[in-house]
Design a protein around this motif. Sequence first.
Motif, PDB file in Angstrom:
ATOM      1  N   ASP A 117      40.039  27.133  21.130  1.00 33.59           N
ATOM      2  CA  ASP A 117      40.323  28.480  21.600  1.00 33.59           C
ATOM      3  C   ASP A 117      39.112  28.978  22.372  1.00 33.59           C
ATOM      4  O   ASP A 117      37.974  28.817  21.916  1.00 33.59           O
ATOM      5  N   VAL A 118      39.343  29.548  23.544  1.00 31.74           N
ATOM      6  CA  VAL A 118      38.254  30.087  24.354  1.00 31.74           C
ATOM      7  C   VAL A 118      38.472  31.583  24.518  1.00 31.74           C
ATOM      8  O   VAL A 118      39.518  32.012  25.011  1.00 31.74           O
ATOM      9  N   ILE A 119      37.504  32.356  24.069  1.00 31.95           N
ATOM     10  CA  ILE A 119      37.553  33.812  24.193  1.00 31.95           C
ATOM     11  C   ILE A 119      36.815  34.205  25.464  1.00 31.95           C
ATOM     12  O   ILE A 119      35.671  33.805  25.684  1.00 31.95           O
ATOM     13  N   ILE A 120      37.475  34.981  26.297  1.00 33.95           N
ATOM     14  CA  ILE A 120      36.893  35.416  27.566  1.00 33.95           C
ATOM     15  C   ILE A 120      36.619  36.908  27.489  1.00 33.95           C
ATOM     16  O   ILE A 120      37.519  37.694  27.203  1.00 33.95           O
ATOM     17  N   GLU A 121      35.389  37.282  27.741  1.00 34.29           N
ATOM     18  CA  GLU A 121      34.986  38.687  27.651  1.00 34.29           C
ATOM     19  C   GLU A 121      34.332  39.123  28.960  1.00 34.29           C
ATOM     20  O   GLU A 121      33.119  39.013  29.131  1.00 34.29           O
ATOM     21  N   PRO A 122      35.117  39.617  29.917  1.00 34.51           N
ATOM     22  CA  PRO A 122      34.504  40.148  31.139  1.00 34.51           C
ATOM     23  C   PRO A 122      33.654  41.374  30.804  1.00 34.51           C
ATOM     24  O   PRO A 122      34.101  42.278  30.089  1.00 34.51           O
ATOM     25  N   GLN A 123      32.444  41.406  31.317  1.00 38.28           N
ATOM     26  CA  GLN A 123      31.542  42.532  31.058  1.00 38.28           C
ATOM     27  C   GLN A 123      31.722  43.595  32.138  1.00 38.28           C
ATOM     28  O   GLN A 123      30.788  43.983  32.835  1.00 38.28           O
ATOM     29  N   THR A 124      32.969  44.020  32.272  1.00 39.65           N
ATOM     30  CA  THR A 124      33.310  45.081  33.206  1.00 39.65           C
ATOM     31  C   THR A 124      33.904  46.246  32.430  1.00 39.65           C
ATOM     32  O   THR A 124      34.378  46.079  31.304  1.00 39.65           O
ATOM     33  N   LEU A 131      45.082  50.877  28.087  1.00 37.36           N
ATOM     34  CA  LEU A 131      45.708  49.939  27.164  1.00 37.36           C
ATOM     35  C   LEU A 131      45.643  48.497  27.648  1.00 37.36           C
ATOM     36  O   LEU A 131      46.003  47.582  26.918  1.00 37.36           O
ATOM     37  N   GLY A 132      45.188  48.292  28.873  1.00 36.87           N
ATOM     38  CA  GLY A 132      45.055  46.935  29.382  1.00 36.87           C
ATOM     39  C   GLY A 132      43.706  46.334  29.026  1.00 36.87           C
ATOM     40  O   GLY A 132      42.969  46.869  28.192  1.00 36.87           O
ATOM     41  N   ARG A 133      43.393  45.231  29.636  1.00 39.49           N
ATOM     42  CA  ARG A 133      42.140  44.538  29.347  1.00 39.49           C
ATOM     43  C   ARG A 133      41.211  44.607  30.553  1.00 39.49           C
ATOM     44  O   ARG A 133      41.659  44.782  31.694  1.00 39.49           O
ATOM     45  N   ALA A 134      39.950  44.471  30.293  1.00 38.97           N
ATOM     46  CA  ALA A 134      38.982  44.390  31.384  1.00 38.97           C
ATOM     47  C   ALA A 134      39.184  43.077  32.129  1.00 38.97           C
ATOM     48  O   ALA A 134      39.527  42.049  31.536  1.00 38.97           O
ATOM     49  N   LEU A 135      38.967  43.100  33.445  1.00 38.85           N
ATOM     50  CA  LEU A 135      39.131  41.912  34.275  1.00 38.85           C
ATOM     51  C   LEU A 135      37.830  41.615  35.012  1.00 38.85           C
ATOM     52  O   LEU A 135      37.052  42.528  35.307  1.00 38.85           O
ATOM     53  N   PRO A 136      37.576  40.350  35.294  1.00 43.77           N
ATOM     54  CA  PRO A 136      36.334  40.000  36.010  1.00 43.77           C
ATOM     55  C   PRO A 136      36.403  40.390  37.481  1.00 43.77           C
ATOM     56  O   PRO A 136      37.476  40.387  38.092  1.00 43.77           O
ATOM     57  N   THR A 137      35.253  40.729  38.035  1.00 46.05           N
ATOM     58  CA  THR A 137      35.117  40.996  39.459  1.00 46.05           C
ATOM     59  C   THR A 137      33.970  40.153  39.997  1.00 46.05           C
ATOM     60  O   THR A 137      33.121  39.680  39.239  1.00 46.05           O
TER      61      THR A 137
END
Length: 317
Positions: A117-124, A131-137
Amino acid sequence: MKQLLIVAIILLSPFGFSYAQISPNLAGSGLSIDVESDYISPYSLIKASIDDYSISEQTTNIFWKIDGETKVELSNKRTIEVNTKEAGKNITLEAVVETVGGKTFTDRKIIRPVYLDVIIEPQTRVPAFYLGRALPTVDSTINLVALVNGQSSNNYIYNWSLNNVNIEGGPIRGKNEISLKVPFGGFNIVTITINDLNGNQVASRSLELASVEPEIRFYEVNPLLGIKYNQIKNSLNLIGDTTNIKAEPYYLDINTYNRPSLIEWEIDGQRSPSSSGNPYEVTLARQGGSGTSRVEFRVRSLDVILQGAESEFKVNY
């Protein structure tokens, strides 16, 4: 604000997330079991076939054993389907072939399901009410954490790469966490390959990092009730004498949000300082009569050129 993004496709077919490790064939048996993939997900249905082409005599009987138990219903089938178990629970698959000359050939495979399992945490940044998730830029930081069967990361050697270029020089024991800057381009591929301490590959996975552009959305703020969640689109009708407006950046790198090189409001082309002490808020006041004003907001990093956003709307009064 950190949001957990778990790609379950995750992602899908070309980029799987759960795998099984399969033992090598028994040397010199003349028979081998071929499994459709080296890496199979837990609780999945896999196909296994016998390869008896190196046996000179014709095969007359085929028997299959699963975890030591002969499966009569699978007799004389060259290809079978097997349900894998939970991650970490092995399956022993054995094929026995008899020939017209009375010879017996055997091969055995041990399938070790591995859940990666890979957890992705964009620091944005996104607002707390979103209610959505942060996305990478582009040029934002993103953290990735790999988890294998919930076991200690020190039991494995991790090799991360971005677009086929090794990150941090190559494999590192226990390196199940990395941080990287999202490069320019809509499609960037992060690959992680995990080996055990004996050098055997345990699992592998590729993830696509699709970046978006930062954006600004405007909201009214009531001094008593707080922010109004209905976004101001193209225009706002000013009902009272004043109103407070908040600019909410979406997907802006957290460092840029907290320490912007440039942040400003403009009303009809004139810079307007924030009246609340919060640079992301401004107070609009009726000037008398009726008319329309243009409100603009921009925030930007001067060091990271693509980390910035601006937007505008009209006020009717």
